[in-house]
Design an enzyme around this catalytic site. Sequence first.
Site, PDB file in Angstrom:
ATOM      1  N   GLU A   1      -1.166  13.568 -20.466  1.00 59.85           N
ATOM      2  CA  GLU A   1      -0.006  14.468 -20.370  1.00 59.85           C
ATOM      3  C   GLU A   1       0.402  14.728 -18.922  1.00 59.85           C
ATOM      4  O   GLU A   1       0.848  15.806 -18.561  1.00 59.85           O
ATOM      5  CB  GLU A   1      -0.269  15.799 -21.103  1.00 59.85           C
ATOM      6  CG  GLU A   1      -0.745  15.670 -22.517  1.00 59.85           C
ATOM      7  CD  GLU A   1       0.141  14.782 -23.383  1.00 59.85           C
ATOM      8  OE1 GLU A   1       1.297  14.537 -22.998  1.00 59.85           O
ATOM      9  OE2 GLU A   1      -0.321  14.325 -24.443  1.00 59.85           O
ATOM     10  N   GLY A   2       0.258  13.700 -18.104  1.00 59.62           N
ATOM     11  CA  GLY A   2       0.608  13.807 -16.693  1.00 59.62           C
ATOM     12  C   GLY A   2      -0.612  14.096 -15.858  1.00 59.62           C
ATOM     13  O   GLY A   2      -1.143  15.205 -15.890  1.00 59.62           O
TER      14      GLY A   2
END
Length: 598
Positions: free
Chosen positions: A441-442
């Site tokens: 998620e980054g």
Amino acid sequence: MPIYSAPVDDTLFLLNDVLNINQYGNLPRFSEASSDVVEAILKEGAKFCEERVQPLNQVGDKEGCVRNEDGSVTTPTGFKEVYGEYCEAGWGTLAIPAQYGGQELPTTLAVALNEYMSSANVAFTMYPGLTLGAMAALLIHGNDEIKDTYLPKMTSGEWTGTMNLTEPHCGTDLGMLRTKAAPQADGSYKISGTKIFISAGEHDMSENIIHLVLARIEGAPEGTKGISLFVVPKFTLDGDGNPAERNAVSCGSLEEKMGIHGNSTCVMNYDGATGWLLGEENKGLRAMFTMMNEARLGVAVQGLALSEVAYQNAANYARDRIQGRSLTGPKAPDQQADPIIVHPDVRRTLMTIRSFNEAARALYLWTSLQGDVGHLSEDEADQKRGDDIMGLLTPVLKGVLTDKGFEYAAQAQQMYGGHGYISEWGMEQFVRDARITMIYEGANGIQALDLVGRKLGANGGRAVTGFFKEVGAFLKEHGDDEAMKPFIKPLKKGLDDLQGATMWLMQNGLKNPDDAGAASTDYMHLFGLVALGYMWGKIAVVANAKIAEGAGDKEEWLKTKLILGQFFMERLMPETGAHLARISTGSATMMSLAAEDF
């Protein structure tokens, strides 16, 4: 066998006393969230997590998922059964609108339950967690037909959801993606391409899986400006909205991973699969970021959740394990040695972890609550404040809580000595599972760049200025309170360091973007320390007031919180000065080596 006890009392104290959730009872959703309802939900949710979800954690780690010859995936023993119980009890419906079968309660309650679920079994929790993220994108960007088609079955848990971003050649740089979408005469699209690292991409727990897929429509601009988002179900639907024919989407393989073995992380192949546009053409990233922001807060909570369960087991072990004698004389003279809890360095480790955990729990609940108020209030100032806090603190929460979650899971493992390295105790699984939270998620370096490069300057710096004013007002209000001095002075120093770092970035980051990049991770952690310190300040005010009023049998519990908060201020807050010193060195030395010199 590892233990886990959900911190219900801590959550209720934060929601009811520190954050005063009842003050929002006039708002939609909050009006149904009375103190009794909130307590009942959290206690029953905790019981489900402790008794049904947690026992499957080591099972899932040891068995993993299995891809069968036909491309289907079988989840570990017990996962499908307990997922059915999760759905039947309605745990996934808490924050979903009533028109789609939800209970329409504040999102903050669902986020709190997510902590308990993730501590109990993070791999299992990812299945419904990804579904909630996909539903958020459908709710905001879907038309009525799409929402009415998919949301009721996803709310009930009969169908699950995924998000498909990453491809073999591109992760963060989504402008490079190659998955194509060919328009069809009936308004649908044929989706072709390969996606990797797709959590819950294929499994046996639901009758349909609704994939949200980033792709480029034929003829669309290159780069991020030409990306669209599509709804691609595993099974297309018949006229009654029920699963019919198998779509041309399949699991090509399962990733062999370091951790989260109980979750099926898939390579997904789209071979002309039928999909439908979600939102506007070429506006897919905007829709995807709805999911990403939801997921990033969820991953931040995972970081804390794994730190919490690792702490609980380490503290339990430290009370029981006897090794050596106390430096100040035997504390258990009737035994061969003292419990290791008597040793200062053991206490340093445990108090470091716990003082972080309790502040981190307050921070994610405070942030989520402000987001709820911003979405539900009709007051424009509330709306701006909620959006500002969520936007500013999402990268801080994701980056700091997962960096520290992994670090503290490893410190808790260290408490066991050699036993921490052995699988049967369960500690090494927490460490392995926690590691992914820093990546997906980054990756956390991206979170830091997002904070420094986008969030600080958004709306003319309105969010960060508002945060500084809020903390400054708190310091002024309680500056003369003798009982608050152990909290106010360190927090004031931390805020000064953060404001100094922000000013340095304003003066140097625009002139030389490398300076901003070099400072970003230190700045994110500096910001996190101040935000966590602010939470300890808010906790201390309430704890002191309750003790002064006469807390009865809760007095020792509250005094423990004050001791933990004071430890945080004495031992962790001084790190703000080190972060500021590193930021102020700039990027010259960091960027001076040629690539071949590494």
